[in-house]
Design an enzyme around this catalytic site. Structure first.
Site, short mmCIF file in Angstrom:
data_model
loop_
_atom_site.label_atom_id
_atom_site.label_comp_id
_atom_site.label_asym_id
_atom_site.label_seq_id
_atom_site.Cartn_x
_atom_site.Cartn_y
_atom_site.Cartn_z
N GLN A 282 40.86 -9.33 45.95
CA GLN A 282 39.55 -9.10 45.33
C GLN A 282 39.58 -9.42 43.84
O GLN A 282 39.01 -8.70 43.02
CB GLN A 282 39.09 -7.65 45.56
CG GLN A 282 38.83 -7.32 47.02
CD GLN A 282 38.27 -5.94 47.22
OE1 GLN A 282 38.73 -4.98 46.60
NE2 GLN A 282 37.28 -5.81 48.09
N ALA A 283 40.22 -10.54 43.51
CA ALA A 283 40.40 -10.91 42.11
C ALA A 283 39.75 -12.24 41.77
O ALA A 283 39.74 -12.62 40.60
CB ALA A 283 41.89 -10.96 41.77
N GLY A 284 39.25 -12.99 42.75
CA GLY A 284 38.65 -14.29 42.48
C GLY A 284 39.65 -15.40 42.30
O GLY A 284 39.29 -16.49 41.83
N ASP B 144 37.08 -21.48 51.06
CA ASP B 144 37.96 -22.00 50.02
C ASP B 144 39.25 -22.62 50.57
O ASP B 144 39.99 -23.26 49.82
CB ASP B 144 38.35 -20.89 49.04
CG ASP B 144 37.22 -20.49 48.12
OD1 ASP B 144 36.16 -21.16 48.14
OD2 ASP B 144 37.37 -19.49 47.39
N LYS C 144 43.95 -20.13 42.13
CA LYS C 144 42.96 -21.09 41.64
C LYS C 144 42.03 -20.39 40.67
O LYS C 144 41.89 -19.16 40.65
CB LYS C 144 42.17 -21.72 42.78
CG LYS C 144 41.37 -20.73 43.66
CD LYS C 144 40.03 -20.27 43.11
CE LYS C 144 39.30 -19.35 44.09
NZ LYS C 144 38.09 -18.71 43.49
#
Length: 289
Positions: free
Chosen positions: A103-105, A143, A17
Site C-alpha cells: 500500500q505504498a504506490g 501494472d 516503480k
C-alpha cells in the site's frame, strides 16, 4: 538508506516503480478508470529465488506474513503461467525477500508477479513471448505488464497500453510516511477528479502534470501531507501511484544523503536511481547468456 541493488547469485530482482505523474481521464462503463501515467523503475526492490519441482506443488517462502499463500500474487502468477502452458506437473518453491512495503504506490506485488512470470518462463523452458507474458500478467493486475516488459513507459487505458520512453535517470529520494493507503478508497472518493485532459510527453516535460490522487491523499492522511512538505525543500515532491510513498527527483546522490540525515525517525526512506531498463531484464539476459 541508500539503495545498492545487487541481488545475490541465483536471485531474480523485482524492482520498485514510480508513477512520475498520474491523471484520471475518465470513468469507463465497466467501472474501471481510464488513466495516463509515466512509469520508471528504481534500482531497488524485492528479490526472489526459485527451486523447481515436478510434482505440481507451488509454495511460497518469506513474503508478507499477513497475506495468505493462496492470495499472494507470487503464487497466483506461477499458477496462471502453468495453466497457460497446460502443464499441471510444473511446480516451484518461490522464496521472496520482501523489501517493498505494501500500500505504498511502489508496485511491489505487481513487480513480484512479473518476476515470477519472467523467471519461471525461462526456468520452466516455456519460451512464451514478452507479449504473451504481459497478457497473462494483465489478468493479475493492471501494472504487471509494464514490469514484464521491463522498459520505462508512457501508459494509458487501465495502464496496459504501453509506449516505451527514454527519460533522464535521476536519483530519487522516496519517503514512506507512517501510514498506509487503500487504493480502493481513493478511487471511490467523490472528490477524485475524473476528467483530466489527455496530455502528451511535451506537456509532462514542461511541468504540466500532477497526480490526481495527491490532493485526496493529503486531505485524508496528514502524514502524507507532512512528508510532501518536508520533501518540497528539495524540489517538486509528488505522490507515486495511490501512495502512501512520496518522492522527489534530485540533482545528485549527495543531496539525498544529506537529506536523509534529517529524516524524521518515524518514516522510512530509500535513495535509489531511476532506471529506464528494469534490472529484471538484466537478470534474464545473464541467465539466458
Amino acid at each position: 538508506m541508500t539503495a545498492l541493488y545487487q541481488p545475490a547469485a541465483g536471485t531474480w530482482p523485482a524492482p520498485a516503480k514510480l508513477n512520475l505523474f498520474l491523471h484520471v481521464t475518465g470513468r469507463r462503463e465497466d467501472g474501471f478508470h481510464d488513466l495516463q501515467t509515466l512509469f520508471q523503475f528504481l534500482d531497488w526492490g524485492d528479490q526472489l529465488r526459485f527451486e523447481l519441482r515436478d510434482d505440481g506443488v507451488l509454495q511460497r517462502r518469506g513474503g508478507l506474513v499477513d497475506v495468505p499463500e493462496s492470495d499472494d500474487l507470487v503464487i497466483r502468477a506461477a499458477d496462471a503461467l502453468r495453466r497457460a502452458a497446460g502443464r499441471p506437473a510444473l511446480g516451484a518453491v518461490v522464496e521472496l525477500d520482501k523489501k517493498i512495503p505494501s500500500q505504498a504506490g511502489l508496485g511491489g506485488g505487481s513487480s513480484d508477479a512479473a518476476t515470477v512470470l519472467v523467471a519461471l518462463n525461462h526456468l520452466w523452458g516455456l519460451a512464451f513471448s514478452p507479449s504473451r507474458l504481459a497478457r497473462i500478467g494483465l489478468t493479475l493486475g493492471a501494472d504487471v505488464p509494464v514490469f514484464v516488459r521491463g522498459r520505462a513507459a508512457w501508459a494509458e487505458g487501465r495502464g496496459e497500453r504501453l509506449s516505451e520512453v527514454d527519460l533522464p535517470e535521476p536519483w530519487y529520494l522516496v519517503v514512506r510516511p507512517d501510514c498506509a493507503i487503500a487504493t480502493g478508497a481513493l478511487f471511490a472518493h467523490p472528490e477524485l477528479r475524473r476528467d483530466s485532459p489527455a496530455i502528451a510527453m511535451e506537456d509532462f516535460l514542461a511541468g504540466r502534470s500532477r497526480n490526481d490522487f495527491q490532493p485526496i491523499a493529503r486531505a485524508l492522511h496528514p502524514p502524507v501531507a507532512e512528508a510532501l512538505e518536508w520533501l518540497s525543500d528539495l524540489g517538486e515532491a509528488r505522490l507515486t501511484g495511490t501512495g502512501s510513498c512520496v518522492f522527489v527527483a534530485l540533482a545528485s546522490r549527495a543531496a539525498g544523503e544529506t537529506a536523509l540525515k534529517t529524516l524524521p525517525g518515524r518514516w522510512q526512506a530509500w535513495l535509489a536511481r531511476g532506471r529506464n531498463r528494469s534490472p529484471l531484464l538484466d537478470a534474464l539476459a545473464e541467465q539466458a547468456g
